[in-house]
Design an enzyme around this catalytic site. Structure first.
Site, mmCIF file in Angstrom:
data_model
loop_
_atom_site.group_PDB
_atom_site.id
_atom_site.type_symbol
_atom_site.label_atom_id
_atom_site.label_comp_id
_atom_site.label_asym_id
_atom_site.label_seq_id
_atom_site.Cartn_x
_atom_site.Cartn_y
_atom_site.Cartn_z
ATOM 1 N N TRP A 86 -25.265 -21.417 30.379
ATOM 2 C CA TRP A 86 -25.141 -22.855 30.670
ATOM 3 C C TRP A 86 -26.057 -23.280 31.796
ATOM 4 O O TRP A 86 -26.726 -24.315 31.708
ATOM 5 C CB TRP A 86 -23.681 -23.224 30.953
ATOM 6 C CG TRP A 86 -22.831 -22.993 29.751
ATOM 7 C CD1 TRP A 86 -21.810 -22.101 29.625
ATOM 8 C CD2 TRP A 86 -22.965 -23.632 28.469
ATOM 9 N NE1 TRP A 86 -21.297 -22.155 28.347
ATOM 10 C CE2 TRP A 86 -21.979 -23.072 27.620
ATOM 11 C CE3 TRP A 86 -23.804 -24.613 27.957
ATOM 12 C CZ2 TRP A 86 -21.820 -23.468 26.292
ATOM 13 C CZ3 TRP A 86 -23.652 -25.014 26.627
ATOM 14 C CH2 TRP A 86 -22.668 -24.444 25.812
ATOM 15 N N ASP B 22 -21.464 -28.178 37.608
ATOM 16 C CA ASP B 22 -20.976 -28.230 36.228
ATOM 17 C C ASP B 22 -19.627 -27.511 36.233
ATOM 18 O O ASP B 22 -19.564 -26.284 36.284
ATOM 19 C CB ASP B 22 -21.965 -27.534 35.284
ATOM 20 C CG ASP B 22 -21.420 -27.407 33.859
ATOM 21 O OD1 ASP B 22 -20.296 -27.884 33.597
ATOM 22 O OD2 ASP B 22 -22.124 -26.821 33.010
ATOM 23 N N LYS C 298 -11.931 -28.549 27.608
ATOM 24 C CA LYS C 298 -11.290 -27.278 27.976
ATOM 25 C C LYS C 298 -10.013 -27.534 28.767
ATOM 26 O O LYS C 298 -8.921 -27.233 28.309
ATOM 27 C CB LYS C 298 -12.265 -26.398 28.735
ATOM 28 C CG LYS C 298 -13.485 -26.042 27.881
ATOM 29 C CD LYS C 298 -14.655 -25.627 28.707
ATOM 30 C CE LYS C 298 -15.973 -25.768 27.988
ATOM 31 N NZ LYS C 298 -16.080 -25.054 26.727
HETATM 32 C C1 LIG Z 1 -19.876 -24.419 31.639
HETATM 33 C C2 LIG Z 1 -20.285 -25.248 30.454
HETATM 34 N N1 LIG Z 1 -21.239 -26.167 30.609
HETATM 35 C C3 LIG Z 1 -21.650 -26.941 29.580
HETATM 36 C C4 LIG Z 1 -21.080 -26.808 28.335
HETATM 37 C C5 LIG Z 1 -21.571 -27.682 27.210
HETATM 38 O O1 LIG Z 1 -20.646 -28.668 26.987
HETATM 39 P P1 LIG Z 1 -20.799 -29.748 25.823
HETATM 40 O O2 LIG Z 1 -20.692 -29.004 24.538
HETATM 41 O O3 LIG Z 1 -19.662 -30.672 26.096
HETATM 42 O O4 LIG Z 1 -22.126 -30.403 25.961
HETATM 43 C C6 LIG Z 1 -20.069 -25.880 28.132
HETATM 44 C C7 LIG Z 1 -19.453 -25.782 26.794
HETATM 45 O O5 LIG Z 1 -18.750 -24.952 26.399
HETATM 46 C C8 LIG Z 1 -19.668 -25.070 29.215
HETATM 47 O O6 LIG Z 1 -18.710 -24.149 29.054
#
Ligand SMILES: Cc1ncc(COP(=O)(O)O)c(C=O)c1O
Length: 359
Positions: free
Chosen positions: A106, A174, A198
């Protein structure tokens, strides 16, 4: 299994398990929001009924997170990935540098987006040991615009025990996979964002908690929907928000408050994770991916001594109603996502099965 024996134990990494009480209230509100005779999906976002939902959701978020008025609370009809791009667009420029902590897939995606806009300096990286450890030593650039980190790495199962220390610029976090799982560390932060699916609610909406002065420092030459200031100025209603998402987030926050707030969540989450990590530490066939000091309390990643053993445990779990345990392809093995709403008994069920297999 959950109520009426119909619901499985959902270990999914997200969208993920929600509190049963919240699902019941959402079910009622689909039909009739607060006795208005119209369901939440059918109410105008400009009407007084949804206005009350927005008010109470924001109030509950502020109460849960002890968030003062120097921070704005915003809802965006977008996932966390969207913010990977919006953050550099708002706060970075061609000649400026942003610092990024690199702790997994991520943060890697966030870095790629920032590189499109300006310079990126990686202050620490866990790449050398397949992101099993969250590095604590950060080497910052001389004057970064901001310092970005991912508080919980959902895929590798690592978590920052506390935010990066000594940052010379506002922190941006994030917090998609651990928001409201423990007290919110607002100090030093310019902006915290989280996809909701989540610990907060449904997919398709994200929560942003941002200092008003940090928002004001952002670029002004973007389209209105790409600027955080628009959401602040128009209370997230520049266009039609995800009204159902706002409703569910409000109910989840009310559930958190009814269950003792973030201190109680943190205690319960630590207890649940300890059950699993103790089982891994005592095992000869199951081995955790994350190093002990970096272990996530939300996503517990582990491998078996053989792939065959992993497949057998996964199959047995599925047949017993324990769902969503297959690990992400970059780590393999199993991943137990045990967010706020995941029941402690469910963790015990998994531990019992792991023991049984080992015997
Ligand atoms: C830590 C983290 N950041 C970003 C994301 C991406 O999120 P989204 O699918 O809502 O764009 C996730 C998705 O699982 C995540 O776990």
């Amino acid at each position: 299994l959950g109520r009426a024996g119909l619901r499985k134990l959902n270990f999914s990494s997200g969208p993920a398990v929600l509190p049963e009480e919240v699902l019941r209230r959402a079910q009622e509100a689909l039909w009739d929001l607060d006795g208005s005779g119209i369901g939440i999906l059918e109410h105008s976002h400009r009407g007084k009924e949804f206005g009350r939902v927005l008010d109470r959701t924001e109030a509950a978020i502020r109460e849960v997170g002890s968030i003062g008025d120097e921070f704005a609370v915003l809802f965006e009809t977008a996932g966390a990935t969207h913010h990977f791009a919006l953050i550099p667009q708002n706060f970075l420029s061609r000649d400026a540098t942003a610092d990024y902590c690199h702790t997994g897939i991520w943060s890697g995606k966030a870095i790629d987006e920032a590189k499109r806009v300006g310079n990126v300096h990686v202050v620490c990286s866990g790449e050398a040991n397949n992101f099993a450890t969250t590095p604590t030593l950060c080497t910052y650039s001389p004057s970064p615009r901001y310092v970005h980190y991912t508080s919980n790495e959902t895929i590798y199962g690592t978590q920052w025990a506390s935010p990066p220390q000594g940052a010379p610029a506002p922190l941006i976090c994030d917090a998609s996979s651990d928001i409201f799982s423990r007290p919110l560390p607002l100090a030093g932060h310019g902006l915290i964002y989280a996809g909701a699916q989540k610990n907060l609610g449904p997919s398709g909406i994200s929560l942003v908690i941002a200092r008003r002065d940090f928002i004001a420092s952002g670029n002004t030459d973007l389209s209105p929907l790409a600027q955080y200031r628009t959401y602040e100025a128009e209370r997230s209603m520049h266009n039609t928000p995800n009204t159902f998402g706002v409703f569910v987030i409000g109910e989840v926050c009310r559930w958190i408050l009814d269950n003792g707030g973030l201190a109680a969540m943190a205690e319960r989450n630590a207890r649940k994770a300890k059950l699993l990590y103790d089982a891994l530490d005592a095992s000869k066939v199951w081995r955790g991916h994350a190093t002990p000091e970096s272990r996530s309390l939300m996503n517990v990643t582990f491998r078996g001594t053989t792939k065959d053993l992993e497949e057998q445990l996964l199959a047995r779990c599925e047949s017993e109603g324990l769902s969503g345990l297959r690990g992400h392809r970059s780590v393999g093995g199993l991943r137990a996502s045990i967010y706020n709403a995941f029941p402690e008994d469910g963790v015990r069920r998994l531990v019992t099965l792991m023991h049984e297999f080992e015997r």
